[in-house]
Design an enzyme around this catalytic site. Sequence first.
Site: not given
Lengths: 445, 387
Positions: A279, A282-284, A445
């Site tokens: 997670s 996923w954000h960066g 994102f």
Amino acid sequence: MAFVPVYILILGFTIVVDYFAGIYIEGAEGKQRKFFLILSLIANVGVLAVFKYYNFLNQNFSFLLHGFGLNNPIPYLAILLPIGLSFHTFQAMSYTIEVYRGRQKAERHFGIYSLYVMFYPQLVAGPIERPQNLLHQFRERFDFDYDRVTSGLRLMAWGLFKKVVIADRLGIVVDTVYSNPEQYNSLNLMIATFFFSFQIFCDFSGYSDMAIGAAQVMGFKLMTNFDKPYQSKSVNEFWKRWHISLSTWFRDYLYLSLGGNRVTIPRWYLNLFIVFLVSGLWHGANWTFIIWGSLHGFYLIFALATKNGRERFNNFFLLNRFPILSVFTTFALVSFAWIFFRADDVNTAFYIATHIFTGVPDLIKKALSHESVFQAIGTSKFDLILSVVLIAFLEIVHYVQRKKGIYAILNECPKVIRWSIYYMLLLVILFFGEFNQSSFIYFQF
Amino acid sequence: MYKRLLINVSILLLPLVAVVLAVNIKVDSGFVINHRSKEIAEILVSGANAGVKYIPSTFGSLQTAIIEERIRIHDLKKKDIVVFGTSRSSEVNSEIFPQNTFFNCAVPGGNILDYIALYGLYNSNHMLPKYLVISIDPWTFHARRAVTINKKVQYISDPSSPLVADKDLESNYRFGMVSLGLKEEAQRKKNARTLSPDDLIQMLSPDYFQTNIQSIFDKMVIKTDRNNVDSYFIIRSDGGYSLMQQSQIDSFYVKENSFKFIDVNKSNFFISADTSSIYWSYFKKLLINLKSHEVTPIVYISPVNPIVYEHLSNSLRVDLEEGIDVFCKDNNILRIGSFNPNKYGYNYVGNYFMDAYHPVGPVVRNIFYSHRNELKDLGVIISNNLN
């Protein structure tokens, strides 16, 4: 993060791949089904890997080789991250996975499937929809419904208020302090971090409200993405209320695929940690996001591992009679993690994370000797007070909403009062909105 | 139902739009539709200074409009000393030259084409001065392009593009070009005094509304004898102005701004790049032509902030200054000032610079004072009051 017209081809590529993958998965049997699913996942994750993670991985590889005195021969790619890539890729993946699991029929109409991936209100920053909720709506006929349209417009106005009046106002302080944290004392680091917790909430939930509202005006119902997350009594509860469309995505497609909690306890903890690590990623493509995700993973595992002990402790000291303490603790933990989310790099994040507390004794000394502990943080005293008032107002609205929806309350009010409230909201936006501030944080994102 | 929605939304929004529009048009603190150049010029003509509430977004054009207006109402009698310059030379003022009449035509962001236009204006009005101080800036021979960096508009060098002349002074520019025997045509800037769709959109801007509402009871233009008035930007009757008061200088901003300036303006310090060589030849022609009109040209270079200069001198040669040096020596023209602040003892930022490239008033006065002997030889006496 960028909008480059030619990048529409990337979207086109994943749409075509997933459209056919869905049909082939549905028509295939046994291993063939899995083969087509894997093909689709490779295509989607591949696009993400190239555009979002390639340079990050290469950079880390270079760093590793450099440690051995070697040069990295792999070139960097001169590419920008297409706007909203992670969102529409995850939405597309949820479609093929659901078709594979037999919970969704493959969509034969190419236009409708394309619309599912590209539905404009939620294309760039979610909510990340599921095909069961959205696809069938594209086949329905919506007649004009005054109540539905006005309700959508009200939600959009509320989202706009959260974005331009609260988030962007708080962002001025946050940007000032986080761009040069060395210049500021612990109190200001705390204020900026506290403000960022609300900035990111208002920024992202404001966008979600506008997306859901815009869809509602047209007759579509999108899933709820936020549910008063800062009133959570545990980090676990926080993740049931924050970015719900993403956390449920990870629950449904990653956590459960790893075995969820139907495994040994160490494996369960590992599953949780993996989910939050992914997670974060996923954000960066940045170590700050990985640390942020890991920190949340650690919070959850720690909470599970110490559950019995904590309950005994709380019972003994009668702390369970004061649930507000749990709300504050959860908020503090989440806010601490936001430091890593917001900081530009790991060094800055660690600087803030360490100095936010170490300067407290110094602050107390200063306060006791009547020295000022406030520093200029990019805003006037009036704006600072206004920011706090706005945060309090937001939480009061959330508190009121716990018992009855704010729109239900509005609808029960006499027209004069209702319209006065609308005017007040618009006037506050007009007078106190920050209109030359940044775009939405989650667009990156 | 549609009709009901339309009526309700109109009832809700139209009054607000009307208020925004009314306040923005009435106050217009950025001088977007009401340029007030005549009002300001009249104050300046009376011998007083003019204060404006905000630095107008189109200040470059406003300044040329004011100069033109002043000349139109026969205020600018022939002066001993005139400055053709930019915001970097806006602090050159009449107090430096106690024994001479003086006027400063400092047009923010001005380039060599603006100087030619000003030359045309002065020449056509038979007002060429005895001494003409010409300010050289990093962008004098380079086109610049406005870009948004970190949410703020900044100007970056664009050496391959042609320069743009101010449209307000178009006829003067043409006259200047003909007087200098030059034929090259330049692009024209948008005439700031013509309403554009952007200006009309600005009138609906809530951001502009917020700025205007804060000034709704303030006077947008004031007449004053002082050089500093709180929260007003002062245009002096001698044409000069201070972009910032000493007390407003934020050393942290100065440092941050310096690094940004370095990144986007490096190539401005060259005259060899693309189109700049053409404009360099214009400049030489202008100086030689001035001499033929018995005007003594004095080339002036304001220093840049030491952070900027240190970075430049570490990474590249400032060949613009070297070229000017050679040309001035060959043609017996006095050149004072330097991009290098160390030459005048400003080797740290202190409060000597308000940002990356704007020295404060005392720095400018000190530079002229440092050259008092050379200037005296030309017949110009410099004040020894350095504050």
